[in-house]
Design a protein around this motif. Structure first.
Motif, PDB file in Angstrom:
ATOM      1  N   LEU A  29       0.576  -8.839   0.130  1.00 37.00           N
ATOM      2  CA  LEU A  29       0.545  -7.905   1.253  1.00 37.00           C
ATOM      3  C   LEU A  29       1.444  -6.702   0.972  1.00 37.00           C
ATOM      4  O   LEU A  29       1.107  -5.561   1.329  1.00 37.00           O
ATOM      5  CB  LEU A  29       1.001  -8.597   2.537  1.00 37.00           C
ATOM      6  CG  LEU A  29       0.027  -9.600   3.158  1.00 37.00           C
ATOM      7  CD1 LEU A  29       0.673 -10.309   4.349  1.00 37.00           C
ATOM      8  CD2 LEU A  29      -1.270  -8.922   3.596  1.00 37.00           C
ATOM      9  N   MET A  30       2.592  -6.948   0.328  1.00 31.27           N
ATOM     10  CA  MET A  30       3.481  -5.851  -0.054  1.00 31.27           C
ATOM     11  C   MET A  30       2.750  -4.878  -0.980  1.00 31.27           C
ATOM     12  O   MET A  30       2.928  -3.662  -0.906  1.00 31.27           O
ATOM     13  CB  MET A  30       4.719  -6.404  -0.763  1.00 31.27           C
ATOM     14  CG  MET A  30       5.654  -7.205   0.117  1.00 31.27           C
ATOM     15  SD  MET A  30       6.818  -6.180   1.041  1.00 31.27           S
ATOM     16  CE  MET A  30       7.914  -5.635  -0.262  1.00 31.27           C
ATOM     17  N   GLY A  37       3.900  -0.042   5.528  1.00 28.98           N
ATOM     18  CA  GLY A  37       3.883  -1.503   5.659  1.00 28.98           C
ATOM     19  C   GLY A  37       2.796  -2.046   6.547  1.00 28.98           C
ATOM     20  O   GLY A  37       2.885  -3.190   6.998  1.00 28.98           O
ATOM     21  N   ASN A  38       1.745  -1.276   6.805  1.00 26.40           N
ATOM     22  CA  ASN A  38       0.663  -1.717   7.687  1.00 26.40           C
ATOM     23  C   ASN A  38      -0.576  -2.122   6.883  1.00 26.40           C
ATOM     24  O   ASN A  38      -0.865  -1.536   5.832  1.00 26.40           O
ATOM     25  CB  ASN A  38       0.305  -0.611   8.682  1.00 26.40           C
ATOM     26  CG  ASN A  38       1.504  -0.156   9.498  1.00 26.40           C
ATOM     27  OD1 ASN A  38       2.306  -0.981   9.917  1.00 26.40           O
ATOM     28  ND2 ASN A  38       1.623   1.131   9.723  1.00 26.40           N
ATOM     29  N   PHE A  39      -1.321  -3.106   7.415  1.00 30.43           N
ATOM     30  CA  PHE A  39      -2.486  -3.623   6.692  1.00 30.43           C
ATOM     31  C   PHE A  39      -3.404  -4.332   7.679  1.00 30.43           C
ATOM     32  O   PHE A  39      -3.047  -4.588   8.827  1.00 30.43           O
ATOM     33  CB  PHE A  39      -2.033  -4.600   5.595  1.00 30.43           C
ATOM     34  CG  PHE A  39      -3.108  -4.950   4.601  1.00 30.43           C
ATOM     35  CD1 PHE A  39      -3.669  -3.978   3.781  1.00 30.43           C
ATOM     36  CD2 PHE A  39      -3.548  -6.259   4.466  1.00 30.43           C
ATOM     37  CE1 PHE A  39      -4.654  -4.298   2.864  1.00 30.43           C
ATOM     38  CE2 PHE A  39      -4.529  -6.597   3.557  1.00 30.43           C
ATOM     39  CZ  PHE A  39      -5.088  -5.604   2.743  1.00 30.43           C
ATOM     40  N   HIS A  40      -4.617  -4.659   7.204  1.00 29.43           N
ATOM     41  CA  HIS A  40      -5.550  -5.428   8.021  1.00 29.43           C
ATOM     42  C   HIS A  40      -4.946  -6.783   8.410  1.00 29.43           C
ATOM     43  O   HIS A  40      -4.213  -7.389   7.620  1.00 29.43           O
ATOM     44  CB  HIS A  40      -6.840  -5.716   7.240  1.00 29.43           C
ATOM     45  CG  HIS A  40      -7.560  -4.498   6.756  1.00 29.43           C
ATOM     46  ND1 HIS A  40      -8.232  -3.636   7.599  1.00 29.43           N
ATOM     47  CD2 HIS A  40      -7.724  -3.993   5.502  1.00 29.43           C
ATOM     48  CE1 HIS A  40      -8.778  -2.661   6.893  1.00 29.43           C
ATOM     49  NE2 HIS A  40      -8.487  -2.846   5.622  1.00 29.43           N
ATOM     50  N   LEU A  85      -1.662  -5.818  10.879  1.00 31.13           N
ATOM     51  CA  LEU A  85      -0.336  -6.412  10.765  1.00 31.13           C
ATOM     52  C   LEU A  85       0.609  -5.367  10.200  1.00 31.13           C
ATOM     53  O   LEU A  85       0.189  -4.417   9.537  1.00 31.13           O
ATOM     54  CB  LEU A  85      -0.362  -7.663   9.880  1.00 31.13           C
ATOM     55  CG  LEU A  85      -0.745  -7.533   8.398  1.00 31.13           C
ATOM     56  CD1 LEU A  85       0.428  -7.107   7.513  1.00 31.13           C
ATOM     57  CD2 LEU A  85      -1.313  -8.855   7.880  1.00 31.13           C
ATOM     58  N   THR A  86       1.873  -5.522  10.485  1.00 35.66           N
ATOM     59  CA  THR A  86       2.888  -4.660   9.906  1.00 35.66           C
ATOM     60  C   THR A  86       3.974  -5.524   9.281  1.00 35.66           C
ATOM     61  O   THR A  86       4.369  -6.553   9.843  1.00 35.66           O
ATOM     62  CB  THR A  86       3.509  -3.709  10.958  1.00 35.66           C
ATOM     63  OG1 THR A  86       4.408  -2.801  10.312  1.00 35.66           O
ATOM     64  CG2 THR A  86       4.260  -4.462  12.039  1.00 35.66           C
ATOM     65  N   PHE A 101      -3.518   3.004   7.466  1.00 33.84           N
ATOM     66  CA  PHE A 101      -3.879   2.275   8.677  1.00 33.84           C
ATOM     67  C   PHE A 101      -3.157   2.870   9.878  1.00 33.84           C
ATOM     68  O   PHE A 101      -2.086   3.458   9.730  1.00 33.84           O
ATOM     69  CB  PHE A 101      -3.515   0.795   8.527  1.00 33.84           C
ATOM     70  CG  PHE A 101      -4.114   0.151   7.310  1.00 33.84           C
ATOM     71  CD1 PHE A 101      -5.420  -0.317   7.330  1.00 33.84           C
ATOM     72  CD2 PHE A 101      -3.394   0.044   6.137  1.00 33.84           C
ATOM     73  CE1 PHE A 101      -5.986  -0.892   6.216  1.00 33.84           C
ATOM     74  CE2 PHE A 101      -3.956  -0.528   5.007  1.00 33.84           C
ATOM     75  CZ  PHE A 101      -5.255  -1.001   5.044  1.00 33.84           C
ATOM     76  N   PRO A 102      -3.716   2.726  11.079  1.00 36.21           N
ATOM     77  CA  PRO A 102      -3.027   3.237  12.279  1.00 36.21           C
ATOM     78  C   PRO A 102      -1.694   2.531  12.463  1.00 36.21           C
ATOM     79  O   PRO A 102      -1.559   1.347  12.169  1.00 36.21           O
ATOM     80  CB  PRO A 102      -4.006   2.922  13.412  1.00 36.21           C
ATOM     81  CG  PRO A 102      -4.883   1.832  12.889  1.00 36.21           C
ATOM     82  CD  PRO A 102      -5.008   2.076  11.415  1.00 36.21           C
TER      83      PRO A 102
END
Length: 212
Positions: A29-30, A37-40, A85-86, A101-102
């Motif tokens: 994820l990193m 630091g945001n992702f699905h 996720l953040t 990502f938002p």
């Protein structure tokens, strides 16, 4: 592929509470998250993007994501009716920051249960964590307790965000939220909930409105 600095967490008690599989997911994820630091958080997307060559079950990915959430390493939020996720305290310091990502807003309940993110229902059986020895105490529930932070500890935490938000923004933010009342309680400690990164995002977004 974004450039990432992976810090040495081999002696981290928080990391030590999660399984090796959850830690592997955290590393990936990193690598995949945007510069903030945001992702699905959609488990199907996490599986396909983080483990494209692995034949893991979605239930495994869900369990590992829950481990990371329960350990205070990630949080879930909604934006445009989609799940994201953040990574908390992401702290990547790049010259040019880009968000793919938002961003989560201050109104997002970042302490929400994983169930409210749909794809990530909370585990009903906690035997996995119990087997690995959950010895982290308070830090495993809401690390750290912001109401017990000293002014120096609050200031030290904010140093992690200087590169991302700028020294001037962070300084004004600190001066405002560290102001004490007659009982010696700082403003941020009087809030019902507190997530420093989210508050900084809102603060920076509102700066333009305040200056008008």
């Amino acid at each position: 592929m974004p450039q990432r600095v992976i810090r040495d967490w081999t002696d981290s008690e928080k990391i030590n509470t999660i399984s090796s599989s959850a830690e592997c997911l955290f590393v990936r994820l990193m690598m995949k998250a945007d510069d903030f630091g945001n992702f699905h958080a959609n488990v199907k997307l996490v599986k396909s993007l983080c483990f494209p060559l692995k034949d893991y079950r979605e239930s495994d990915i869900t369990r590992w994501m829950n481990e990371l959430k329960e350990s205070g390493l990630i949080a879930f939020y909604m934006a445009d009716n989609k799940k994201y996720l953040t990574i908390l305290k992401f702290g990547q310091r790049l010259r040019n920051m880009r968000n793919t990502f938002p961003k989560p807003s201050e109104n997002d309940n970042m302490q929400q249960s994983a169930a409210s993110c749909g794809e990530c229902p909370p585990e009903t059986n906690r035997s996995r964590n119990e087997e690995e020895g959950e010895e982290e105490g308070e830090e495993n529930t809401q690390p750290p307790n912001f109401k017990k932070l000293t002014k120096e500890e609050f200031h030290s935490e904010l140093k992690n965000y200087v590169e991302e938000f700028g020294k001037e923004v962070v300084t004004k933010f600190f001066n405002y939220w560290s102001e004490k009342d007659t009982k010696g309680k700082m403003k941020f400690q009087k809030q019902d909930t507190w997530e420093t990164k989210l508050r900084l995002i809102t603060w920076k977004n509102n700066e333009g409105k305040w200056s008008k």
